[in-house]
Design a protein around this motif. Structure first.
Motif, PDB file in Angstrom:
ATOM      1  N   GLU A 187      -3.593   3.412  -1.502  1.00 38.84           N
ATOM      2  CA  GLU A 187      -4.145   2.450  -2.442  1.00 38.84           C
ATOM      3  C   GLU A 187      -3.213   1.258  -2.590  1.00 38.84           C
ATOM      4  O   GLU A 187      -1.989   1.362  -2.422  1.00 38.84           O
ATOM      5  CB  GLU A 187      -4.381   3.105  -3.805  1.00 38.84           C
ATOM      6  N   LYS A 205       0.848  -1.188   0.000  1.00 40.90           N
ATOM      7  CA  LYS A 205       0.000   0.000   0.000  1.00 40.90           C
ATOM      8  C   LYS A 205       0.879   1.231   0.000  1.00 40.90           C
ATOM      9  O   LYS A 205       1.861   1.306   0.742  1.00 40.90           O
ATOM     10  CB  LYS A 205      -0.929   0.011   1.221  1.00 40.90           C
ATOM     11  N   CYS A 237      -1.179  -1.762  -4.451  1.00 42.99           N
ATOM     12  CA  CYS A 237      -0.399  -1.847  -5.684  1.00 42.99           C
ATOM     13  C   CYS A 237       0.278  -3.209  -5.737  1.00 42.99           C
ATOM     14  O   CYS A 237       0.464  -3.874  -4.713  1.00 42.99           O
ATOM     15  CB  CYS A 237       0.646  -0.736  -5.745  1.00 42.99           C
ATOM     16  N   LEU A 266       0.541   0.368 -10.381  1.00 43.20           N
ATOM     17  CA  LEU A 266      -0.752   0.899  -9.921  1.00 43.20           C
ATOM     18  C   LEU A 266      -1.727   0.942 -11.088  1.00 43.20           C
ATOM     19  O   LEU A 266      -1.332   1.204 -12.231  1.00 43.20           O
ATOM     20  CB  LEU A 266      -0.580   2.305  -9.352  1.00 43.20           C
ATOM     21  N   LYS A 308      -1.582   0.998 -16.753  1.00 42.48           N
ATOM     22  CA  LYS A 308      -1.007   0.872 -15.421  1.00 42.48           C
ATOM     23  C   LYS A 308       0.183   1.825 -15.300  1.00 42.48           C
ATOM     24  O   LYS A 308       0.874   2.104 -16.282  1.00 42.48           O
ATOM     25  CB  LYS A 308      -0.563  -0.560 -15.136  1.00 42.48           C
TER      26      LYS A 308
END
Length: 263
Positions: A164, A155, A166, A180, A225
């Motif tokens: 978020e 994270k 990853c 990500l 990404k």
């Protein structure tokens, strides 16, 4: 035989470079205000890269690619490189680039500016300002590994965003490369400090730290990404040693190969 085929392949490109360089005139927008004259050592190194056809790493902080040197025009203080792979549609004149090559235990690199981009039927050629010197620095001190088994996640949080999840592409005691979802280049830029980075490595290694972004690029091969290279900012030495020992032990137990080209 191999050298003969290479000369047959590269000769038309060199001729095209000479023709383009002859016709190319610097405009006020692209003119170099203070021409830099490369040292003999710098020219010798560049000529070696040219003659040995070394694959160069080219980046600008937001993306990273590879290219080959095509020609050196010392009279005009220019070097010509081949199209960057993967292709960079955002490349423009005046954009700064860093060109590097790993040699032994050193990383040789220079920073230059895009002077001209020439599109020809044979392909795109990029003219860079001839550097005055080539810098040398030790290569990465920590090995990076791809962990076996299920997908390894972490994270992270960029300034102004929520934390978020990853995917971790590879990791070392000094940093890691993550992926990500979506195009987040606006928030994850080279030099940005991440106030939060957390991951669990093994049953007794829980890491929460800050990190610094070293490079970022948009990967379109499997959806959109954002790949980001991070350097851990405040992990104590004891934890770094713990991470390094765990990764080496895991490699020995699982027989997994080391990542050859690190982020």
């Amino acid at each position: 035989m191999k050298n003969t085929l290479w000369r047959q392949f590269i000769s038309p490109l060199k001729a095209l470079v000479r023709q383009s360089a002859h016709r190319f005139e610097l405009t006020p927008e692209t003119a170099v205000q203070s021409p830099c004259h490369a040292s003999e050592i710098c020219l010798e190194t560049l000529n070696n890269w040219l003659q040995t056809r070394r694959v160069l790493s080219v980046e600008n902080g937001f993306w990273q690619g590879q290219s080959l040197m095509l020609a050196i025009d010392a009279k005009r203080d220019l070097i010509w490189i081949d199209e960057i792979f993967p292709a960079q549609n955002t490349l423009n004149e005046g954009q700064p680039l860093q060109v590097s090559l790993r040699q032994g235990f050193e990383r040789c690199y220079f920073t230059s500016t895009v002077v001209a981009i020439v599109d020809k039927p044979q392909g795109r050629m990029i003219a860079l300002q001839l550097p005055s010197e080539i810098h040398r620095a030790p290569r990465r001190t920590h090995r990076r590994f791809t962990l076996p088994g299920p997908r390894f996640t972490a994270k992270v949080r960029a300034p102004g965003l929520h934390a978020e999840s990853c995917q971790v592409i590879n990791i070392s005691a000094g940093g890691m490369r993550i992926s990500l979802n979506g195009n987040l280049l606006k928030h994850y830029r080279a030099g940005v400090s991440l106030p939060f980075c957390r991951f669990v490595l093994g049953p007794d290694i829980f890491i929460t730290c800050r990190a610094t972004i070293k490079a970022a690029m948009l990967d379109k091969t499997a959806g959109r990404k954002t790949q980001v290279s991070l350097a851990f900012a405040d992990i104590p030495l004891t934890q770094r040693q713990q991470i390094d020992a765990y990764l080496h032990r895991l490699e020995a137990l699982r027989g997994e190969r080391q990542v050859a080209v690190s982020a």
